[in-house]
Scaffold this motif. Structure first.
Motif, PDB file in Angstrom:
ATOM      1  N   TYR A   1       0.840  -1.201   0.000  1.00  0.00           N
ATOM      2  CA  TYR A   1       0.000   0.000   0.000  1.00  0.00           C
ATOM      3  C   TYR A   1       0.875   1.251   0.000  1.00  0.00           C
ATOM      4  N   PHE A   2       1.848   1.256   0.872  1.00  0.00           N
ATOM      5  CA  PHE A   2       2.755   2.399   0.997  1.00  0.00           C
ATOM      6  C   PHE A   2       3.462   2.674  -0.337  1.00  0.00           C
ATOM      7  N   ASP A   3       3.989   1.628  -0.969  1.00  0.00           N
ATOM      8  CA  ASP A   3       4.707   1.786  -2.236  1.00  0.00           C
ATOM      9  C   ASP A   3       3.795   2.316  -3.341  1.00  0.00           C
ATOM     10  N   LEU A   4       2.568   1.828  -3.394  1.00  0.00           N
ATOM     11  CA  LEU A   4       1.627   2.296  -4.416  1.00  0.00           C
ATOM     12  C   LEU A   4       1.252   3.761  -4.201  1.00  0.00           C
ATOM     13  N   GLU A   5       1.086   4.148  -2.963  1.00  0.00           N
ATOM     14  CA  GLU A   5       0.790   5.559  -2.690  1.00  0.00           C
ATOM     15  C   GLU A   5       1.965   6.451  -3.087  1.00  0.00           C
ATOM     16  N   LEU A   6       3.183   5.968  -2.843  1.00  0.00           N
ATOM     17  CA  LEU A   6       4.350   6.749  -3.268  1.00  0.00           C
ATOM     18  C   LEU A   6       4.405   6.873  -4.788  1.00  0.00           C
ATOM     19  N   LYS A   7       4.103   5.784  -5.499  1.00  0.00           N
ATOM     20  CA  LYS A   7       4.061   5.843  -6.967  1.00  0.00           C
ATOM     21  C   LYS A   7       2.991   6.828  -7.419  1.00  0.00           C
ATOM     22  N   ARG A   8       1.876   6.807  -6.730  1.00  0.00           N
ATOM     23  CA  ARG A   8       0.785   7.729  -7.061  1.00  0.00           C
ATOM     24  C   ARG A   8       1.230   9.180  -6.878  1.00  0.00           C
ATOM     25  N   ALA A   9       1.903   9.450  -5.750  1.00  0.00           N
ATOM     26  CA  ALA A   9       2.372  10.811  -5.483  1.00  0.00           C
ATOM     27  C   ALA A   9       3.416  11.239  -6.516  1.00  0.00           C
ATOM     28  N   ARG A  10       4.323  10.344  -6.852  1.00  0.00           N
ATOM     29  CA  ARG A  10       5.340  10.675  -7.852  1.00  0.00           C
ATOM     30  C   ARG A  10       4.701  10.950  -9.212  1.00  0.00           C
ATOM     31  N   ASP A  11       3.677  10.156  -9.536  1.00  0.00           N
ATOM     32  CA  ASP A  11       2.967  10.359 -10.797  1.00  0.00           C
ATOM     33  C   ASP A  11       2.317  11.739 -10.828  1.00  0.00           C
ATOM     34  N   PHE A  12       1.701  12.129  -9.722  1.00  0.00           N
ATOM     35  CA  PHE A  12       1.124  13.481  -9.639  1.00  0.00           C
ATOM     36  C   PHE A  12       2.212  14.537  -9.828  1.00  0.00           C
ATOM     37  N   ALA A  13       3.353  14.342  -9.175  1.00  0.00           N
ATOM     38  CA  ALA A  13       4.438  15.324  -9.264  1.00  0.00           C
ATOM     39  C   ALA A  13       4.958  15.442 -10.694  1.00  0.00           C
ATOM     40  N   VAL A  14       5.106  14.317 -11.380  1.00  0.00           N
ATOM     41  CA  VAL A  14       5.572  14.326 -12.770  1.00  0.00           C
ATOM     42  C   VAL A  14       4.597  15.095 -13.660  1.00  0.00           C
ATOM     43  N   GLN A  15       3.315  14.990 -13.350  1.00  0.00           N
ATOM     44  CA  GLN A  15       2.288  15.691 -14.127  1.00  0.00           C
ATOM     45  C   GLN A  15       2.172  17.169 -13.734  1.00  0.00           C
TER      46      GLN A  15
ATOM     47  N   GLN B   1       1.388  13.460   2.407  1.00  0.00           N
ATOM     48  CA  GLN B   1       0.935  13.658   3.789  1.00  0.00           C
ATOM     49  C   GLN B   1       0.210  12.412   4.311  1.00  0.00           C
ATOM     50  N   THR B   2      -0.595  11.790   3.458  1.00  0.00           N
ATOM     51  CA  THR B   2      -1.287  10.560   3.836  1.00  0.00           C
ATOM     52  C   THR B   2      -0.282   9.469   4.152  1.00  0.00           C
ATOM     53  N   VAL B   3       0.723   9.330   3.298  1.00  0.00           N
ATOM     54  CA  VAL B   3       1.763   8.317   3.500  1.00  0.00           C
ATOM     55  C   VAL B   3       2.492   8.567   4.812  1.00  0.00           C
ATOM     56  N   LEU B   4       2.795   9.814   5.094  1.00  0.00           N
ATOM     57  CA  LEU B   4       3.502  10.139   6.335  1.00  0.00           C
ATOM     58  C   LEU B   4       2.652   9.839   7.574  1.00  0.00           C
ATOM     59  N   ARG B   5       1.337  10.017   7.464  1.00  0.00           N
ATOM     60  CA  ARG B   5       0.471   9.673   8.604  1.00  0.00           C
ATOM     61  C   ARG B   5       0.466   8.165   8.845  1.00  0.00           C
ATOM     62  N   ILE B   6       0.526   7.405   7.764  1.00  0.00           N
ATOM     63  CA  ILE B   6       0.495   5.945   7.878  1.00  0.00           C
ATOM     64  C   ILE B   6       1.826   5.426   8.389  1.00  0.00           C
ATOM     65  N   GLU B   7       2.916   5.951   7.864  1.00  0.00           N
ATOM     66  CA  GLU B   7       4.245   5.454   8.177  1.00  0.00           C
ATOM     67  C   GLU B   7       5.204   6.622   8.390  1.00  0.00           C
ATOM     68  N   PRO B   8       5.105   7.302   9.543  1.00  0.00           N
ATOM     69  CA  PRO B   8       5.898   8.511   9.752  1.00  0.00           C
ATOM     70  C   PRO B   8       7.410   8.258   9.815  1.00  0.00           C
ATOM     71  N   ASN B   9       7.835   7.047  10.135  1.00  0.00           N
ATOM     72  CA  ASN B   9       9.259   6.779  10.271  1.00  0.00           C
ATOM     73  C   ASN B   9       9.903   6.214   9.017  1.00  0.00           C
ATOM     74  N   ASN B  10       9.129   6.034   7.968  1.00  0.00           N
ATOM     75  CA  ASN B  10       9.695   5.496   6.736  1.00  0.00           C
ATOM     76  C   ASN B  10      10.215   6.665   5.911  1.00  0.00           C
ATOM     77  N   ASN B  11      11.516   6.657   5.656  1.00  0.00           N
ATOM     78  CA  ASN B  11      12.100   7.772   4.917  1.00  0.00           C
ATOM     79  C   ASN B  11      12.530   7.350   3.523  1.00  0.00           C
ATOM     80  N   LYS B  12      11.648   6.604   2.841  1.00  0.00           N
ATOM     81  CA  LYS B  12      11.900   6.274   1.433  1.00  0.00           C
ATOM     82  C   LYS B  12      11.757   7.540   0.606  1.00  0.00           C
TER      83      LYS B  12
END
Length: 128
Positions: free
Chosen positions: A91-105, A116-127
């Motif tokens: 889930y986390f990886d897919l949300e990051l791909k989604r965010a990157r896709d938005f940024a590219v666009q 922000q959603t990803v950070l709420r779910i996993e605040p200590n993951n610094n991918k």
């Protein structure tokens, strides 16, 4: 006769035949008929809405097609049905791909909301 079409004829007579549905889905995927596979997966999910295998197949096909938001929504459902480190990471990886896709666009506000959603779910993951 092609087994794919044989199973389709079985499904015409018995639309809820789980074996035929699974075979049609798997054959469609193996033939790179991803849109058709998604249609059959959706039909199968109407019969078994929480089938983990069907949901995982749909999630993978959506991710392959770059439909990260839809894939993430299914990953969230799988995470709810079967909480594990793997489902949470998926889930986390897919949300990051989604965010990157938005940024590219150039949709930076949308990307920020997802980050922000990803950070709420996993605040200590610094991918990245």
């Amino acid at each position: 006769m092609d087994p794919y079409y044989e199973y389709l004829s079985v499904l015409e007579k018995s639309p809820a035949n789980k074996e035929a549905l699974n075979n049609v889905i798997n054959m469609a995927i193996s033939r790179n008929m991803n849109q058709e596979a998604l249609v059959w997966i959706d039909k199968a999910l109407r019969i078994s809405p929480n089938d983990k295998d069907l949901l995982a197949q749909k999630q993978n096909l959506l991710e392959k097609g770059g439909r990260y938001g839809q894939a993430a929504a299914i990953a969230a459902k799988l995470m709810y049905i079967n909480p594990s480190t793997f489902t949470k990471q998926t889930y986390f990886d897919l949300e990051l791909k989604r965010a990157r896709d938005f940024a590219v666009q150039g949709l930076y506000d949308s990307a920020e909301v997802v980050y922000q959603t990803v950070l709420r779910i996993e605040p200590n993951n610094n991918k990245p």
